[in-house]
Design an enzyme around this catalytic site. Structure first.
Site, PDB file in Angstrom:
ATOM      1  N   SER A   1       0.760  -1.307   0.091  1.00 37.84           N
ATOM      2  CA  SER A   1       0.035   0.099   0.082  1.00 37.84           C
ATOM      3  C   SER A   1       0.648   1.380  -0.015  1.00 37.84           C
ATOM      4  CB  SER A   1      -0.905   0.141   1.345  1.00 37.84           C
ATOM      5  OG  SER A   1      -1.825  -1.116   1.146  1.00 37.84           O
TER       6      SER A   1
ATOM      7  N   GLU B   1      -6.808  -2.836  -7.959  1.00 38.47           N
ATOM      8  CA  GLU B   1      -7.423  -2.462  -6.673  1.00 38.47           C
ATOM      9  C   GLU B   1      -6.697  -1.117  -6.195  1.00 38.47           C
ATOM     10  OE1 GLU B   1      -7.037  -5.591  -4.035  1.00 38.47           O
ATOM     11  OE2 GLU B   1      -8.138  -7.104  -5.500  1.00 38.47           O
ATOM     12  N   PRO B   2      -7.119   0.073  -6.844  1.00 37.63           N
ATOM     13  CA  PRO B   2      -6.294   1.434  -6.519  1.00 37.63           C
ATOM     14  C   PRO B   2      -6.116   1.683  -4.986  1.00 37.63           C
ATOM     15  CG  PRO B   2      -7.795   1.790  -8.091  1.00 37.63           C
ATOM     16  CD  PRO B   2      -7.940   0.322  -7.462  1.00 37.63           C
ATOM     17  N   GLY B   3      -6.980   1.003  -4.177  1.00 32.60           N
ATOM     18  CA  GLY B   3      -6.768   1.322  -2.625  1.00 32.60           C
ATOM     19  C   GLY B   3      -7.131   2.778  -2.262  1.00 32.60           C
ATOM     20  N   ARG B   4      -6.413   3.313  -1.568  1.00 30.53           N
ATOM     21  CA  ARG B   4      -6.549   4.670  -0.904  1.00 30.53           C
ATOM     22  C   ARG B   4      -6.513   5.904  -1.866  1.00 30.53           C
ATOM     23  NH1 ARG B   4      -1.690   4.982   3.074  1.00 30.53           N
ATOM     24  NH2 ARG B   4      -1.909   2.659   2.710  1.00 30.53           N
TER      25      ARG B   4
ATOM     26  N   ARG C   1      -2.915   6.181  12.259  1.00 28.33           N
ATOM     27  CA  ARG C   1      -1.974   5.844  11.305  1.00 28.33           C
ATOM     28  C   ARG C   1      -0.679   6.589  11.969  1.00 28.33           C
ATOM     29  NH1 ARG C   1      -1.673   7.321   6.865  1.00 28.33           N
ATOM     30  NH2 ARG C   1      -0.495   5.440   5.881  1.00 28.33           N
TER      31      ARG C   1
ATOM     32  N   TYR D   1       1.914   3.791  12.303  1.00 27.22           N
ATOM     33  CA  TYR D   1       2.921   3.775  11.479  1.00 27.22           C
ATOM     34  C   TYR D   1       3.747   4.839  11.083  1.00 27.22           C
ATOM     35  CZ  TYR D   1      -0.733   0.793   9.177  1.00 27.22           C
ATOM     36  OH  TYR D   1      -1.618  -0.055   8.983  1.00 27.22           O
TER      37      TYR D   1
ATOM     38  N   CYS E   1      -4.958   9.850  26.455  1.00 30.05           N
ATOM     39  CA  CYS E   1      -4.187   9.744  27.820  1.00 30.05           C
ATOM     40  C   CYS E   1      -2.930   9.064  27.134  1.00 30.05           C
ATOM     41  CB  CYS E   1      -4.799   9.147  28.921  1.00 30.05           C
ATOM     42  SG  CYS E   1      -3.793   9.138  30.465  1.00 30.05           S
ATOM     43  N   GLU E   2      -2.166   9.439  26.218  1.00 24.93           N
ATOM     44  CA  GLU E   2      -0.859   8.623  25.652  1.00 24.93           C
ATOM     45  C   GLU E   2      -0.158   9.819  25.096  1.00 24.93           C
ATOM     46  OE1 GLU E   2      -0.280   5.483  25.043  1.00 24.93           O
ATOM     47  OE2 GLU E   2      -2.218   4.610  25.938  1.00 24.93           O
TER      48      GLU E   2
END
Length: 453
Positions: A226, A306-309, A350, A354, A381-382
């Protein structure tokens, strides 16, 4: 009005006061009506991207004498309305779970125009797909061939239409977790035979499908990753898949009629980035498969991509309201301004998952203040709750400002969570100066309704 260009949707522009407009809708009015955070989806932009990919691939593959189908990636973002839009533009719908299949069917997409993926499909999902008459079930392991065959026998209907997903060893994608054709990962069946094995796992599954009277082997499926911005990986993978197809035909006399080349085409997330051009990638891929088939001496199959995003990603943005603004002095003496918004990792995981980069801009007014180095963070809370790792924002950014993050149409809402019991934002479509809620905002009552006490 001045158009913004990438990474924003084609309908994004600014008025004389500096306020962002999308498809004729002022985001200040949108925020007043629908609240923030909110996912904003430019319908015309999404439709145009779907149409552009279909037309580009149809033209390029017609030129080599082959047909092609374009599949919309339901996992990027799927709602009833979006499924209807992409199908109206001539795309089919790729699903990977029973839930995604349910949405596509609710939208009225014919079963034969739907595919079902998944590396661990349940028996119920397989049975539902067969009952819906899906056009293809993409088999992801050797045992699944028999599981699908068993389900088809139990259903008492026609053989189940299947494709076998293979891993070609071609690595591509923006992050290790989204590169899907190397050997050490969960998807597909390898083209490489192990020590002492007569056949590769991919060939073993294909032979099993050919031998089974309860499955119809439509073809071979490949997906290399991707957020891919270089078409060369597709060319190498396509040649390997066509060679496997030719080998299967030589051994069994069965020349499968379809090959899926996957997709995952990249988009621009930051100013200055350049997305893959549909016409160029279509021409390059078509030329490579034509050359590979000619060298093998086999006729061309029907293809699917399948072009995806690339369809939905650039069509969306997320609109936030700024809360706390906090300058923090760094070890090197610089000052980074932490700009906290009313969403965060629950509506866009993301960046935390990532390290993905996004771009943000002040959306509700013009500012002449000197830009400052900023980090857009969420309310969770991170410490890793980061929306935009680094961006230059006006030095007078303050509580109550609207902030827009570009290119969040893919994987924002579909990967959203209720972390810290935060309700998920709505998806608001904009078109021709009007708004329409596609997916309503969750409420605390929604969360409490799931808790049985």
């Amino acid at each position: 009005m001045s158009a913004l260009g990438e990474p924003w949707s084609t309908g994004a522009s600014r008025d004389g006061e500096g306020s962002l407009h999308v498809a004729g809708v002022d985001v200040r009015a949108l925020a007043a009506e629908h609240g923030t955070p909110a996912y904003v989806l430019d319908e015309a932009d999404l439709r145009e991207r779907a149409r552009a990919y279909r037309q580009a691939f149809e033209a390029a593959f017609a030129a080599i004498g082959a047909g092609v189908d374009v599949y919309y990636a339901g996992k990027a973002f799927l709602s009833v309305a979006v499924a209807r839009w992409v199908h109206a533009e001539g795309l089919r719908v790729d699903t990977s779970t029973g839930g995604e299949l349910a949405v596509a069917l609710r939208a009225g997409v014919p079963g034969e125009h739907v595919g079902l993926h998944g590396n661990n499909k349940s028996d119920a999902e397989i049975a539902r797909a067969l009952a819906a008459g899906v056009g293809r079930i993409i088999v992801d392991s050797l045992p699944e061939v028999e599981r699908v065959a068993t389900a088809a026998r139990a259903a008492g209907g026609a053989p189940a239409p299947v494709m076998v997903r293979v891993t070609t060893g071609v690595h591509a994608g923006g992050h290790e977790f989204i590169s899907t054709a190397h050997e050490d990962q969960k998807f597909g069946l390898s083209l490489a035979a192990g020590e002492g094995e007569a056949d590769s796992p991919a060939m073993t599954a294909l032979l099993a499908a050919v031998a089974s009277p309860d499955v119809e082997l439509l073809g071979i499926h490949s997906h290399i990753g991707s957020q891919i911005l270089d078409a060369s990986g597709f060319e190498v993978a396509a040649a390997k898949v066509l060679a496997l197809r030719a080998e299967l035909a030589e051994r069994t006399g069965v020349l499968v009629p379809e090959v899926d080349l996957g997709g995952g085409y990249g988009i621009a997330y930051l100013p200055g980035e350049v997305a893959l051009d549909p016409e160029r990638v279509a021409r390059d891929v078509a030329a490579s498969v034509a050359a590979a088939a000619h060298e093998l001496g086999t006729p061309l199959p029907r293809f699917s991509i399948e072009p995806g995003r690339a369809i939905v990603g650039p069509a969306g943005l997320t609109l936030y309201t700024v809360g706390t603004v906090k300058p923090v002095r760094l070890d090197d003496g610089r000052v980074r301004t932490y700009v906290a918004v009313d969403g965060g990792m629950s509506d866009n995981i993301r960046p935390a998952l990532y390290g993905a980069d996004y771009h943000a801009e002040l959306a509700g007014r013009r500012s002449t203040a000197e830009p400052v180095l900023a980090r857009v963070v969420g309310k969770h809370c991170e410490s890793g709750d980061i929306v935009v790792h680094e961006v230059m924002l006006p030095g007078d950014v303050r509580a109550g400002d609207l902030l827009a993050v570009a290119a969040t149409g893919a994987y924002g809402r579909s990967m959203a969570s209720n972390y810290n019991m935060v309700p998920r934002p709505p998806v608001v479509a904009v078109a021709d100066g009007g708004t329409r809620v596609l997916v309503r905002r969750e409420t605390e009552d929604d969360l409490l309704a799931l808790d049985q006490g």
